[in-house]
Design an enzyme around this catalytic site. Structure first.
Site, PDB file in Angstrom:
ATOM      1  N   ASP A 242      -5.068   1.053  -6.081  1.00  0.00           N
ATOM      2  CA  ASP A 242      -5.160   0.168  -4.938  1.00  0.00           C
ATOM      3  C   ASP A 242      -3.943   0.476  -4.068  1.00  0.00           C
ATOM      4  O   ASP A 242      -3.032   1.187  -4.470  1.00  0.00           O
ATOM      5  CB  ASP A 242      -5.189  -1.310  -5.400  1.00  0.00           C
ATOM      6  CG  ASP A 242      -5.808  -2.197  -4.334  1.00  0.00           C
ATOM      7  OD1 ASP A 242      -6.295  -3.287  -4.677  1.00  0.00           O
ATOM      8  OD2 ASP A 242      -5.828  -1.780  -3.161  1.00  0.00           O
TER       9      ASP A 242
HETATM   10  C1  GLC Z   1      -6.466  -3.647  -0.372  1.00  0.00           C
HETATM   11  C2  GLC Z   1      -7.517  -4.122  -1.327  1.00  0.00           C
HETATM   12  C3  GLC Z   1      -8.581  -3.108  -1.613  1.00  0.00           C
HETATM   13  C4  GLC Z   1      -8.813  -2.280  -0.373  1.00  0.00           C
HETATM   14  C5  GLC Z   1      -7.558  -1.478  -0.110  1.00  0.00           C
HETATM   15  C6  GLC Z   1      -7.680  -0.667   1.194  1.00  0.00           C
HETATM   16  O1  GLC Z   1      -5.210  -4.092  -0.712  1.00  0.00           O
HETATM   17  O2  GLC Z   1      -7.081  -4.695  -2.552  1.00  0.00           O
HETATM   18  O3  GLC Z   1      -9.772  -3.815  -1.986  1.00  0.00           O
HETATM   19  O4  GLC Z   1      -9.917  -1.400  -0.576  1.00  0.00           O
HETATM   20  O5  GLC Z   1      -6.395  -2.279  -0.074  1.00  0.00           O
HETATM   21  O6  GLC Z   1      -7.796  -1.525   2.281  1.00  0.00           O
END
Ligand code: GLC
Length: 720
Positions: A242
């Site tokens: 993430d």
């Molecule tokens: C965010 C989220 C994830 C998302 C990523 C990109 O923090 O937790 O679900 O796909 O970053 O935006």
């Protein structure tokens, strides 16, 4: 030598490492642009070897990219579909596949290689801020729908990314909190949806979660990412982190987190650390071997070689938004859940409707954060009813339009923007009409419809307070005064719940005659609502998550962990007893149970047959429409295991089915299969089907069981 090995053999160590670290959030840390503005991430290109960058973009309710671009008069809108909880309320695998196809086409035609969806964490607690982005409290419903969605997305030649792996069920302190959970609860609940999605959907990618899992960051958890995901489940795609997750890029690579997103750099004790440098250092020091590095490079190359960017696909920037609007509408009408209906719905087109609640204008299409969307339009409830020529009290409608417009000009109610640029709207007082006027509306109209809205999003959890889990005082007053005035004239009152996750309903539901959960249905909301209200289509949605009578009934009382204001750890003390598994086992009456939902018609269940065929149970039964309205029926198959050495929930969902549209008197033969393996419980070491009599319970909901049968099984054990 295949293409992957060929490229691998030509890459320098530096090039290998760069391929595993994103180019950085567009606009931040020196990455001024993105190939697709608004996309969440991009991988490093290696032009020398003809390796382009790959583009990753959110999200579960639709492609999230910037709708406008500097100096470009063309727009880049994508479709806003219903949120995942509403998609789950359809219980319709085929529909989820259609939604996946539509989103996949939009991703491909806007130049995106991987869609960062579906999100399949579990509704452990109704207050999790991102529950709208997750399907359900049940892992089978979540996993089955995720697999269908993934197939749909990937049928368009782009990748899906199942997230957030795993046990990421809260937003409070999400990047640091340590989820402490038993292996049994992990395997039976929090990993189970991912297992089904990975085995049946075969996603290109899995996103590891922010949180720690029993002491280790998920993105640095070798048991999770290599032992379970790859060795046990046979996952062959890539694992990405993430955004800014974890605290060691080298550890992430070593643990099998192949791709570090968004990459570039992060701050550790004010010391700027660049992941590429850190990984190179680890290679130099021997902390990381080149074999371990190559394993990740292979995983990344294998996936991206199939991507549109790598295949040089010339995308059009013109996806079929018209066709996808229709898909969003169909998903919406099948996701609406009718909770209560005392001789009220459907209304006729002649019915005079008084529409209350500022949510008729400020209708919530979805949640905030990375799960947000930027559609061409949103049809709010008021405009949807107008467009469908419902007989609206226009005087009342204009009062609401003026009220919302004037209040939003006041300092305290001005719309502000959060870090994502998402509008944050202070809640408007709902009870502003005077009694005299109300009586007039009650006299002049046939039905009152009240819209109650909630919004939540990434980065923060909801609260068990008035105005959030509970009605605010002014919302409660509005329901009371409207009900009192309309009931005095023998008129009916309908409440529409425009929410992403349950709110308390038990204390006020007796004041009204009908309740429709319209969830957050995306851009087509107003049309969805109007067509269900007038009976253009019968509601067929069923709850994918329990509506508890009160927040104090919720079993995950440790949410969101200790200490409350900044939890360092959260202990899943309720273990496997999540949602209906808890309420059914410990005899706690919910307001509305898992799987519950009414229709404008009635269905009869009959002729249950259960037959064992080797390692599979075959379950068949017939569903007949015995009402006066065409409709679809969601039937659910629960299994109640015999008492044994392992404690088990009262019953567990094992499979489900949605009929086609059945005309009155029409029936459908349902035939389903349940692998015996799916009846096993995890005893700490392996999966065990304990010997004894298993009750097969076919229900219209988890508590409305229509057919029962039994099958006796001998003990069977399965390795994880
Ligand atoms: C965010 C989220 C994830 C998302 C990523 C990109 O923090 O937790 O679900 O796909 O970053 O935006």
């Amino acid at each position: 030598m295949d293409r992957v090995d060929e490229l691998l053999s030509q890459m320098t160590v530096e090039e290998k490492v760069k391929l595993l670290v994103g180019v950085g959030l567009p606009g931040l840390f020196g990455n001024p642009h993105s190939k697709v503005p608004g996309a969440a991430g991009e991988t490093h290109p290696i032009p020398r070897l003809g390796i382009p960058s790959a583009v990753l973009a959110d999200g579960p309710a639709g492609l999230r990219i910037n709708p406008n671009r500097e100096g470009d008069e063309k727009t880049y809108h994508a479709t806003a579909f219903p949120v995942e909880t509403m998609l789950a309320s359809t219980w319709n695998r085929e529909l989820l596949e259609e939604v996946g196809k539509a989103m996949g086409e939009e991703a491909r035609e806007y130049g995106v290689d991987v869609l960062l969806a579906p999100a399949i964490n579990i509704h452990r607690n109704p207050l999790c801020g991102r529950n709208f982005e997750y399907y359900s409290e049940d892992p089978v419903l979540s996993g089955e729908l995720a697999a269908a969605f993934v197939k749909g997305v990937q049928s368009q030649g782009v990748g899906a990314c199942v997230k957030h792996f795993a046990a990421n069920e809260q937003e409070t302190n999400r990047m640091l909190v340590d989820t402490l959970v038993s292996e049994r609860a992990l395997r039976e609940i929090y990993l189970r949806a991912f297992e089904i999605a990975v085995k049946k959907g075969r996603p290109w990618a899995v996103m590891s979660a922010y949180n720690k899992l029993n002491g280790k960051y998920c993105s640095q958890h070798e048991w999770l990412l290599k032992e379970v995901l790859r060795k046990e489940w046979g996952f062959e795609g890539l694992v990405m982190s993430d955004w800014y997750a974890g605290d060691s890029a080298a550890e992430q690579i070593k643990s099998g987190n192949d791709l570090i997103m968004p990459g570039k750099s992060y701050q550790v004790n004010q010391q700027r650390v660049d992941e590429v440098e850190e990984i190179l250092d680890a290679l130099r020091s021997g902390k990381l071997t080149e074999e371990e590095l190559d394993e990740c490079v292979r995983n990344v190359l294998k996936v991206f070689l199939n991507s549109p960017s790598f295949r040089g696909y010339r995308y059009s920037n013109n996806p079929n938004l018209e066709a996808h609007a229709r898909v969003a509408y169909l998903a919406g009408v099948e996701g609406v859940v009718l909770l209560k209906n005392e001789n009220t719905l459907p209304i006729s087109r002649e019915t005079k409707v008084a529409l209350f609640g500022t949510g008729q204008i400020e209708t919530v299409k979805g949640g905030t954060g990375s799960g947000d969307t930027h559609p061409r339009y949103v049809i709010n409830v008021l405009d949807g009813l107008r467009e469908r020529k419902v007989k609206l009290d226009e005087r009342l409608a204009r009062i609401y339009e003026d009220y919302v417009q004037k209040m939003r000009q006041k300092e305290e109610y001005k719309v502000r923007r959060d870090a994502w640029g998402t509008p944050i709207k202070p809640k408007l007082p709902e009870n502003f009409l005077d009694e005299k006027d109300l009586k007039k509306f009650a006299k002049e109209n046939d039905v009152a419809v009240i819209v109650i809205s909630r919004i939540s999003g990434e980065g923060y959890d909801r609260k068990p307070v008035k105005g959030d889990f509970y009605l605010s005082d002014d919302e409660r007053e509005l329901v009371e005064v409207v009900s009192k005035s309309f009931h005095e004239f023998g008129k009916k009152v309908v409440v529409l719940l425009n929410i992403g996750s349950p709110i308390e309903v038990a204390s006020w539901r007796d004041l009204v005659d009908a309740i429709l959960v319209i969830w957050q249905a995306g851009q087509e909301t107003g049309r969805v609502v109007a067509d269900v209200l007038v009976g253009e289509v019968s509601p067929s949605g069923k709850l994918p998550t329990t509506f508890p009578k009160d927040y104090s009934d919720v079993p995950s009382w440790t949410f969101p962990g200790e200490p409350k204001e900044n939890p360092q750890k959260v202990i899943y003390e309720e273990d496997i007893y999540v949602g209906y598994r808890y309420y059914d086992t410990f005899g706690v009456e919910p307001a509305y149970e898992f799987g519950y939902g009414l229709s404008y018609t009635k269905f009869e269940y009959k002729d249950l047959k259960i037959e064992r065929d080797g390692e599979v149970l075959k379950v068949s039964y017939t569903i007949r429409n015995v009402g006066d309205f065409a409709g679809k029926e969601v039937s659910q198959v629960y299994v109640k295991a015999p008492k044994g050495k392992i404690g088990k929930p009262f019953q567990e969902l094992k499979t489900f089915h949605k009929t086609k549209l059945l005309k009155t008197r029409e029936e459908e033969l349902v035939t389903l299969e349940i692998p015996l393996r799916d009846l096993a419980s995890f005893d700490g070491r392996e999966w065990v089907v304990e010997a004894g009599e298993y009750e097969i319970r076919v229900g219209a909901s988890s508590r409305d069981i229509r057919l029962k049968g039994c099958v006796v099984l001998e003990e069977k054990r399965y390795k994880p």
